[in-house]
Design a protein around this motif. Sequence first.
Motif, PDB file in Angstrom:
ATOM      1  N   GLY A  64       0.826  -1.207   0.000  1.00  0.00           N
ATOM      2  CA  GLY A  64       0.000   0.000   0.000  1.00  0.00           C
ATOM      3  C   GLY A  64       0.858   1.253   0.000  1.00  0.00           C
ATOM      4  O   GLY A  64       1.813   1.362  -0.781  1.00  0.00           O
ATOM      5  N   GLU A  65       0.538   2.204   0.887  1.00  0.00           N
ATOM      6  CA  GLU A  65       1.261   3.488   0.885  1.00  0.00           C
ATOM      7  C   GLU A  65       2.725   3.297   1.273  1.00  0.00           C
ATOM      8  O   GLU A  65       3.038   2.704   2.292  1.00  0.00           O
ATOM      9  N   ILE A  66       3.604   3.845   0.439  1.00  0.00           N
ATOM     10  CA  ILE A  66       5.037   3.803   0.754  1.00  0.00           C
ATOM     11  C   ILE A  66       5.599   5.210   0.920  1.00  0.00           C
ATOM     12  O   ILE A  66       6.573   5.417   1.620  1.00  0.00           O
ATOM     13  N   ILE A  67       4.955   6.204   0.290  1.00  0.00           N
ATOM     14  CA  ILE A  67       5.370   7.604   0.396  1.00  0.00           C
ATOM     15  C   ILE A  67       4.133   8.456   0.606  1.00  0.00           C
ATOM     16  O   ILE A  67       3.086   8.221   0.001  1.00  0.00           O
ATOM     17  N   GLY A  68       4.243   9.454   1.499  1.00  0.00           N
ATOM     18  CA  GLY A  68       3.188  10.442   1.673  1.00  0.00           C
ATOM     19  C   GLY A  68       3.773  11.834   1.586  1.00  0.00           C
ATOM     20  O   GLY A  68       4.841  12.092   2.153  1.00  0.00           O
ATOM     21  N   GLY A  69       3.121  12.732   0.859  1.00  0.00           N
ATOM     22  CA  GLY A  69       3.665  14.081   0.730  1.00  0.00           C
ATOM     23  C   GLY A  69       2.616  15.058   0.264  1.00  0.00           C
ATOM     24  O   GLY A  69       1.428  14.737   0.190  1.00  0.00           O
ATOM     25  N   SER A  70       3.070  16.262  -0.057  1.00  0.00           N
ATOM     26  CA  SER A  70       2.118  17.276  -0.513  1.00  0.00           C
ATOM     27  C   SER A  70       2.860  18.498  -1.018  1.00  0.00           C
ATOM     28  O   SER A  70       4.061  18.680  -0.753  1.00  0.00           O
ATOM     29  N   GLN A  71       2.111  19.341  -1.724  1.00  0.00           N
ATOM     30  CA  GLN A  71       2.538  20.724  -1.881  1.00  0.00           C
ATOM     31  C   GLN A  71       2.145  21.418  -0.586  1.00  0.00           C
ATOM     32  O   GLN A  71       1.071  21.178  -0.035  1.00  0.00           O
ATOM     33  N   ARG A  72       3.024  22.260  -0.068  1.00  0.00           N
ATOM     34  CA  ARG A  72       2.766  22.905   1.222  1.00  0.00           C
ATOM     35  C   ARG A  72       2.018  24.220   1.009  1.00  0.00           C
ATOM     36  O   ARG A  72       2.215  24.904  -0.006  1.00  0.00           O
ATOM     37  N   GLU A  73       1.198  24.562   1.977  1.00  0.00           N
ATOM     38  CA  GLU A  73       0.453  25.824   1.901  1.00  0.00           C
ATOM     39  C   GLU A  73       1.407  26.983   2.153  1.00  0.00           C
ATOM     40  O   GLU A  73       1.992  27.092   3.233  1.00  0.00           O
ATOM     41  N   GLU A  74       1.569  27.867   1.148  1.00  0.00           N
ATOM     42  CA  GLU A  74       2.477  29.004   1.332  1.00  0.00           C
ATOM     43  C   GLU A  74       1.763  30.281   1.745  1.00  0.00           C
ATOM     44  O   GLU A  74       2.415  31.279   2.088  1.00  0.00           O
ATOM     45  N   ASP A  75       0.438  30.269   1.756  1.00  0.00           N
ATOM     46  CA  ASP A  75      -0.338  31.449   2.131  1.00  0.00           C
ATOM     47  C   ASP A  75      -0.480  31.501   3.651  1.00  0.00           C
ATOM     48  O   ASP A  75      -1.056  30.592   4.260  1.00  0.00           O
ATOM     49  N   LEU A  76       0.015  32.565   4.271  1.00  0.00           N
ATOM     50  CA  LEU A  76       0.035  32.667   5.732  1.00  0.00           C
ATOM     51  C   LEU A  76      -1.369  32.608   6.325  1.00  0.00           C
ATOM     52  O   LEU A  76      -1.609  31.903   7.306  1.00  0.00           O
ATOM     53  N   GLU A  77      -2.297  33.328   5.745  1.00  0.00           N
ATOM     54  CA  GLU A  77      -3.646  33.384   6.304  1.00  0.00           C
ATOM     55  C   GLU A  77      -4.316  32.011   6.260  1.00  0.00           C
ATOM     56  O   GLU A  77      -4.896  31.549   7.252  1.00  0.00           O
ATOM     57  N   LYS A  78      -4.211  31.336   5.112  1.00  0.00           N
ATOM     58  CA  LYS A  78      -4.832  30.012   4.976  1.00  0.00           C
ATOM     59  C   LYS A  78      -4.168  29.004   5.915  1.00  0.00           C
ATOM     60  O   LYS A  78      -4.837  28.177   6.538  1.00  0.00           O
ATOM     61  N   GLU A  88       6.275  32.162  10.233  1.00  0.00           N
ATOM     62  CA  GLU A  88       6.978  33.378   9.798  1.00  0.00           C
ATOM     63  C   GLU A  88       7.599  33.238   8.411  1.00  0.00           C
ATOM     64  O   GLU A  88       7.793  34.235   7.721  1.00  0.00           O
ATOM     65  N   THR A  89       7.919  32.015   7.995  1.00  0.00           N
ATOM     66  CA  THR A  89       8.490  31.867   6.649  1.00  0.00           C
ATOM     67  C   THR A  89       7.475  32.280   5.590  1.00  0.00           C
ATOM     68  O   THR A  89       7.852  32.593   4.458  1.00  0.00           O
ATOM     69  N   ARG A  90       6.184  32.260   5.936  1.00  0.00           N
ATOM     70  CA  ARG A  90       5.148  32.710   4.995  1.00  0.00           C
ATOM     71  C   ARG A  90       5.031  34.237   5.000  1.00  0.00           C
ATOM     72  O   ARG A  90       4.369  34.804   4.127  1.00  0.00           O
ATOM     73  N   LYS A  91       5.672  34.895   5.949  1.00  0.00           N
ATOM     74  CA  LYS A  91       5.679  36.363   5.997  1.00  0.00           C
ATOM     75  C   LYS A  91       6.877  36.951   5.274  1.00  0.00           C
ATOM     76  O   LYS A  91       6.826  38.055   4.752  1.00  0.00           O
TER      77      LYS A  91
END
Length: 460
Positions: A382-396, A416-419
Motif C-alpha cells: 500500500g502506501e510507501i510515500i506520503g507528501g504534498s505541496q505545502r500551503e504558502e499562504d500565511l492566512e490560509k 513566519e516563513t510565509r511572511k
Amino acid sequence: MVDLLKRTDFGASVNVKGWVRTRRGNKQVNFIALNDGSTIKSVQVVVDLAQFSEDVLKLVTTGACLSVNGLLVESPGQGQQAEIHAKEIEILGAADPATYPLQKKGHTLEYLREIAHLRPRTNTFGAVFRIRHHMSMAIHTFFHERGFFYFHTPIITASDCEGAGQMFQVTTLNLYDLKKDDQGSIDYSNDFYGRQASLTVSGQLEGELGAMALGSIYTFGPTFRAENSNTPRHLSEFWMIEPEVAFNEIEENMQLAEDFIKYCVQWALDHCKDDLDFLASMYDKELIERLNFVLANDFVRLTYTEGVSILEEAVKNGQSFEYPVFWGADLAAEHERYLVEKHFKRPVILTDYPKEIKSFYMKQNDDGKTVRGMDVLFPKIGEIIGGSQREEDLEKLTRRAEEMGVPTKDIWWYLETRKFGTAPHSGFGLGFERLILFVTGMANIRDVIPFPRTPRNADF
C-alpha cells in the motif's frame, strides 16, 4: 570474504576470519562453512583432521569464531569457485553448542526477534541488513547527485508536526514528584528545556525552513510515534527520508517521488543480487519480478475522488472490503492495494485528498474541499510515500492550523516563513523501513530494523 570468493590466484596463502555456520564431514576430512557477514555466501574451509589436534577441533562448533590460515584452492564443488585448505586454525571465540541458540535447523522469525542480539548472524538478517545499508547509500547518492543538501533537523522538539499528539516526552523532571501550577498542569519551568519537549514525529517543518534558504534539502534520521499499533507495518521508532524543494509544485513532487523510488529499486537490483536471490528463494518467490515491475511501469496519477469511484464500482461488482469505501474515508491498505494490484496493475500516486483527513500544512485546492496531498501506493504494502505541496499562504495556513487544534504559538517560526519571502514548495516523507519491506519481500516491519521498538517492547 566477499573479495576472497572472487579471487582466482589459486595456491596463494590466505587468512580468513569469521563465524562457523556449519561443520560436516567424515573421519578424515571436515568441511567448515565460515561466514564473516560481508556476503550471503560462506567460504568452505577444508580440514584434514589428521593435521589438527582434537583440542582445537572440538571447539569448531556452530557459532564459534575462527581465524584460518590456508591455501586458496579452486573448488571442485558447485556454487563456489574457491575454497580454503586449512593449515592453521585459531579459535578466537568458542560457542557452547548446548546453549548457542542458532543451530542448523530453521528458526521462526518470531523466535529470532527474541534473540535480536544474535539474529544478524543468520543468512536472512545478514541479507536484510546488508540491503538496508545499500538503500541508505542509494538515498544519499540520489539526492547528492541532484544538488540536494543533507539537512539535520532536531530529534528533540517542542512542536507536533502532525498535530496528532502521539509523541514521547523528554524530561529530566522527577516523575515521582511532579510540581503542578494553579490550573493543575505540570510545571515545566524547572525542566531541562524550561518547557514541554518531545521526540520528533517528523523533521518536515524544520526541513521546509531549510528549503526556503538552500533550495533543495533532504532529511534522513530517526523519528518516533507513540502510537499503540501492534501491526506488521508499524514501529514506534523508525527512520524517515524527507526531501523538501523550493518552487516545486505537486506535479514536480510526484515526479521526484517516482524517480527516487525507482532509483532505490534499481540500486538494490544492481548491488544486492545475491541477497535478493536468497530472500526470493526463502520468503517471496515474486520479489524480483515485483521490483522489476516497479521499474518497468510509469506510475498512474489519480485523484482521490477518481480512486474512490473505482473502489465503489468494484464493490457494486462484488468486490468485498473489510473497511467501507466512501468519499471522505481515509483509505485502508486493502483499498490502496486493490487500485495497484487489481485495477491498474501499476504503482499509483493518489492526489487531492479531502482536507479533513490530511495535515494542516497541505496546500488547499480552489474547491475548498481538497488539498494537494499525494500518496505513492505500491503492490503488497500500500502506501510507501506520503507528501504534498505545502500551503504558502500565511492566512490560509494559520486558519487551518487553528481549525485542527495545532497551537500556532508553538510554530510561530514556521508561520513566519510565509511572511518573509514565501514561495511554492513541496516535499514528501518515505518511511525507510517501508522501503526495506518492499525491497526485501519481508512481511513484518519488525524484521527490517535491527532492534525493533514496538508497544511493550524495548529490549536490547
